[in-house]
Design an enzyme around this catalytic site. Structure first.
Site, mmCIF file in Angstrom:
data_model
loop_
_atom_site.group_PDB
_atom_site.id
_atom_site.type_symbol
_atom_site.label_atom_id
_atom_site.label_comp_id
_atom_site.label_asym_id
_atom_site.label_seq_id
_atom_site.Cartn_x
_atom_site.Cartn_y
_atom_site.Cartn_z
ATOM 1 C CB CYS A 56 0.124 -3.088 8.674
ATOM 2 S SG CYS A 56 1.167 -1.724 8.103
ATOM 3 C CD GLU B 111 -1.398 -2.284 2.141
ATOM 4 O OE1 GLU B 111 -0.227 -2.685 1.944
ATOM 5 O OE2 GLU B 111 -2.178 -2.812 2.949
HETATM 6 N N1 THU Z 1 2.058 -6.558 4.059
HETATM 7 C C1 THU Z 1 1.636 -5.684 3.096
HETATM 8 O O1 THU Z 1 2.364 -5.413 2.128
HETATM 9 N N2 THU Z 1 0.411 -5.124 3.225
HETATM 10 C C2 THU Z 1 -0.501 -5.471 4.178
HETATM 11 O O2 THU Z 1 -1.604 -4.953 4.163
HETATM 12 C C3 THU Z 1 -0.146 -6.457 5.201
HETATM 13 C C4 THU Z 1 1.285 -6.884 5.233
HETATM 14 C C5 THU Z 1 3.352 -7.218 3.888
HETATM 15 C C6 THU Z 1 4.435 -6.838 4.845
HETATM 16 C C7 THU Z 1 5.335 -8.058 4.773
HETATM 17 O O3 THU Z 1 6.188 -7.938 3.650
HETATM 18 C C8 THU Z 1 4.383 -9.208 4.527
HETATM 19 O O4 THU Z 1 3.194 -8.614 4.031
HETATM 20 C C9 THU Z 1 4.092 -10.033 5.758
HETATM 21 O O5 THU Z 1 3.689 -9.246 6.818
#
Ligand code: THU
Length: 125
Positions: A85, A55
């Site tokens: 997150c 995001e």
């Molecule tokens: N992650 C995202 O890119 N977006 C989200 O909405 C949730 C988590 C990524 C961070 C990390 O690289 C992986 O997902 C596991 O947490």
């Protein structure tokens, strides 16, 4: 660009995710007010801390290209639907507090929400 097309863009870009540590690929597609779509993926790092979510990559790419008005962001990952997150919620609150979010999965299913719903009473100056 309708909701299904935006979710499709997010799912397509997931294959570009650099996530060797979590093995959890995330894709995002951001619809800007000028009609363009900017995509992002999560990019991880061996030191873990410098990793960044899909995001924020999409949003930061768009801002760095001069875009300031955002309509909708689709984010997809494995599971029932992808929930941004807390850090991404705060970043989205800064740049697009009224933006719509489509939290999707690889099958094209999604839950519709907004940044304000995800971060009620968020901090701003
Ligand atoms: N992650 C995202 O890119 N977006 C989200 O909405 C949730 C988590 C990524 C961070 C990390 O690289 C992986 O997902 C596991 O947490």
């Amino acid at each position: 660009m309708n909701d299904n097309e935006l979710l499709k863009r997010a799912n397509e870009v997931r294959k570009m995710s650099y996530s060797p540590y979590s093995k959890f690929a995330v894709g995002a597609a951001l619809l800007c007010a000028d009609g363009t779509v900017v995509t992002g993926v999560n990019i991880e790092n061996a030191a873990y801390g410098p990793s960044i979510c899909a995001e924020r990559v999409a949003l930061f790419k768009a801002i760095s290209e001069g875009k300031r008005d955002f309509v909708k962001l689709a984010v997809t990952c494995d599971g029932d639907h992808c929930r941004p997150c807390g850090v991404c919620r705060q970043v989205m609150f800064e740049h697009a507090p009224d933006m719509e979010i489509l939290m999707g999965n690889p099958d094209g299913e999604f839950v519709r929400t907004t940044v304000r719903e995800l971060l009620p009473d968020g901090f701003s100056l």
